[in-house]
Scaffold this motif. Structure first.
Motif, PDB file in Angstrom:
ATOM      1  N   GLU A  23      -0.248  -5.295  -0.257  1.00 53.21           N
ATOM      2  CA  GLU A  23      -1.206  -4.784   0.942  1.00 53.21           C
ATOM      3  C   GLU A  23      -0.666  -4.836   2.258  1.00 53.21           C
ATOM      4  O   GLU A  23      -1.272  -4.578   3.154  1.00 53.21           O
ATOM      5  CB  GLU A  23      -2.686  -5.035   0.615  1.00 53.21           C
TER       6      GLU A  23
ATOM      7  N   TYR B 110      -6.467   1.900  -5.045  1.00 52.83           N
ATOM      8  CA  TYR B 110      -5.046   2.105  -4.573  1.00 52.83           C
ATOM      9  C   TYR B 110      -4.325   3.402  -4.623  1.00 52.83           C
ATOM     10  O   TYR B 110      -3.742   3.972  -3.768  1.00 52.83           O
ATOM     11  CB  TYR B 110      -3.890   0.987  -5.209  1.00 52.83           C
TER      12      TYR B 110
ATOM     13  N   ILE C 154      -1.280   1.620   2.098  1.00 52.80           N
ATOM     14  CA  ILE C 154      -0.298   0.369   1.757  1.00 52.80           C
ATOM     15  C   ILE C 154       1.171   0.633   1.572  1.00 52.80           C
ATOM     16  O   ILE C 154       1.682  -0.228   1.051  1.00 52.80           O
ATOM     17  CB  ILE C 154      -0.849  -0.228   0.460  1.00 52.80           C
TER      18      ILE C 154
END
Length: 432
Positions: free
Chosen positions: A187, A251, A258
């Motif tokens: 991240e 994610y 990210i």
């Protein structure tokens, strides 16, 4: 000046396997520092997924909770004993330090959310009173919690602006506050979205100091080691695995936050949450694996397909509250195998129908002459008026006979009705 520019901001690079020791040390150190100055603490811990919020809240409650809050004491101040109310004895913990941990997210009923929110809002931080709220981004904006002294962000938010909204829960009305964000190595690219903000790397939480906290062996949390052992024994494996799947799904839906890492890097980083609990890595939904490019051969290339809302956010996507196809429902048999042969053609050249399709023929024009009507149209005739006199159907003759009275005897039902009331019997007798 914007509020977030006056709040102390730090980031800590730490793997998920070390989250609970680091978060507990951050919170306990903050409580101890405020207590030394005669002040209490009010803390918000932000998670990106519902499953994560539920898991972290339960574990932090086991590790940090002490005593009873004023609300809990009022709820249990009386007990019902032998048909009368009698005061319930307060526990010894309620007389000392109190640390309460609440959870709030979008999958909780509106009534419960309102009670939890009001309870946290009205709690007054004193030297022996600490309130902790573990929540998702439902608490990031549109709510006012006074006297919040610390905001901990676990992982990246769904958008860069949400970082500021989360941080804005502290440092309000000219008061001081601080914020810490925990970033997994995968991240770290999120820091590019925070340019212009005074976010600095923590000087205290170095890799060496974080390693010293493993197993709650040092720092301000050494006395909490027995509670951590209880967490490892009592935490359900399914809860940890659900949090892992939700994390991967989150994610997948926010890759741009990210830095667009490889799908395998996301899996390895997220799987570190399973290590402390010795939980095996669960199978990911086939749709999620495909969207991360995990089932595609290296030569196929192409961009990863975005699925939109992600799997684990607070809006009820596949891996958050609703289960994915490969979570609750089992797949048909693992990965789909590709066709390993050569597809044969139909069998040569497709033959036509048999030459040209013959037409039905040309349409011949009408070669005759259309004849017109050469006669004179005769009218049906004129309607003659009625020149007679309408006769009435006749007058109704009056009845000129005599009506005969009924000269028979009305017969009764055949006996007294047993279920009749007295007044009904009297009436039937009179009729009889």
């Amino acid at each position: 000046t914007n509020t977030h520019l006056n709040v102390k901001q730090e980031y800590v690079q730490v793997e998920y396997s070390q989250h609970f020791s680091v978060i507990s040390d951050i919170i306990q150190s903050h409580i101890d520092a405020n207590k030394a100055e005669g002040r209490g603490s009010k803390i918000i811990v932000f998670l990106s997924t519902v499953k994560g919020a539920d898991m972290y809240a339960k574990i932090l409650r086991t590790i940090l909770k002490k005593g009873e809050s004023a609300y809990a004491s009022r709820q249990q101040s009386h007990s019902y004993n032998r048909n009368r109310w009698s005061p319930h004895k307060q526990s010894s913990g309620s007389q000392g330090e109190v640390v309460s941990v609440e959870v709030l997210h979008g999958k909780i009923s509106q009534e419960t959310r309102s009670r939890t929110s009001n309870r946290f809002r009205s709690s007054e931080p004193t030297a022996n009173n600490t309130s902790i709220l573990v929540t998702t981004d439902v608490s990031a904006r549109g709510v006012d919690y006074p006297d919040v002294s610390l905001v901990v962000q676990v992982g990246v938010p769904s958008e860069s602006d949400a970082y500021i909204h989360r941080l804005g829960r502290t440092g309000r009305a000219g008061k001081s506050g601080e914020g810490v964000i925990l970033l997994n190595p995968v991240e770290m690219a999120f820091l590019k979205h925070l340019k212009g903000l005074p976010v600095k790397q923590s000087e205290k939480y170095t890799p060496e100091y974080i390693s010293s906290l493993d197993g709650f062996a040092g720092g301000a949390i050494a006395h909490l080691a027995p509670r951590w052992e209880a967490v490892l024994v009592n935490t359900e494996m399914e809860r940890v695995q659900d949090a892992f799947v939700a994390m991967v799904g989150f994610y997948q839906g926010h890759l741009e936050m990210i830095g667009e890492p490889r799908g395998q890097d996301i899996i390895e980083a997220s799987a570190s949450i399973l290590k402390p609990f010795n939980a095996p890595q669960p199978p990911l939904p086939s749709l999620l694996r495909a969207s991360l490019g995990l089932d595609r051969s290296p030569s196929s290339g192409g961009n990863r397909r975005r699925m939109g809302g992600g799997y684990g956010n607070d809006r009820g996507s596949f891996g958050g509250e609703r289960r994915s196809f490969g979570g609750e429902r089992r797949s048909f048999g693992g990965e789909r195998r590709s066709f390993d042969g050569e597809r044969k053609s139909f069998g040569g050249e497709r033959r036509s129908f048999g030459g040209e399709r013959p037409s039905y023929g040309d349409r011949k024009p009408f070669s005759g002459e259309r004849r017109s009507f050469d006669g004179e149209r005769k009218p049906y005739g004129e309607r003659k008026p009625f020149d007679g006199e309408r006769k009435p159907y006749g007058e109704r003759k009056p009845f000129d006979g005599e009506r005969k009275p009924f000269d028979g005897e009305r017969r009764s039902f055949g006996g007294d009705r047993k279920s009749q009331a007295p007044w009904m019997k009297r009436g039937s007798q009179n009729r009889r």
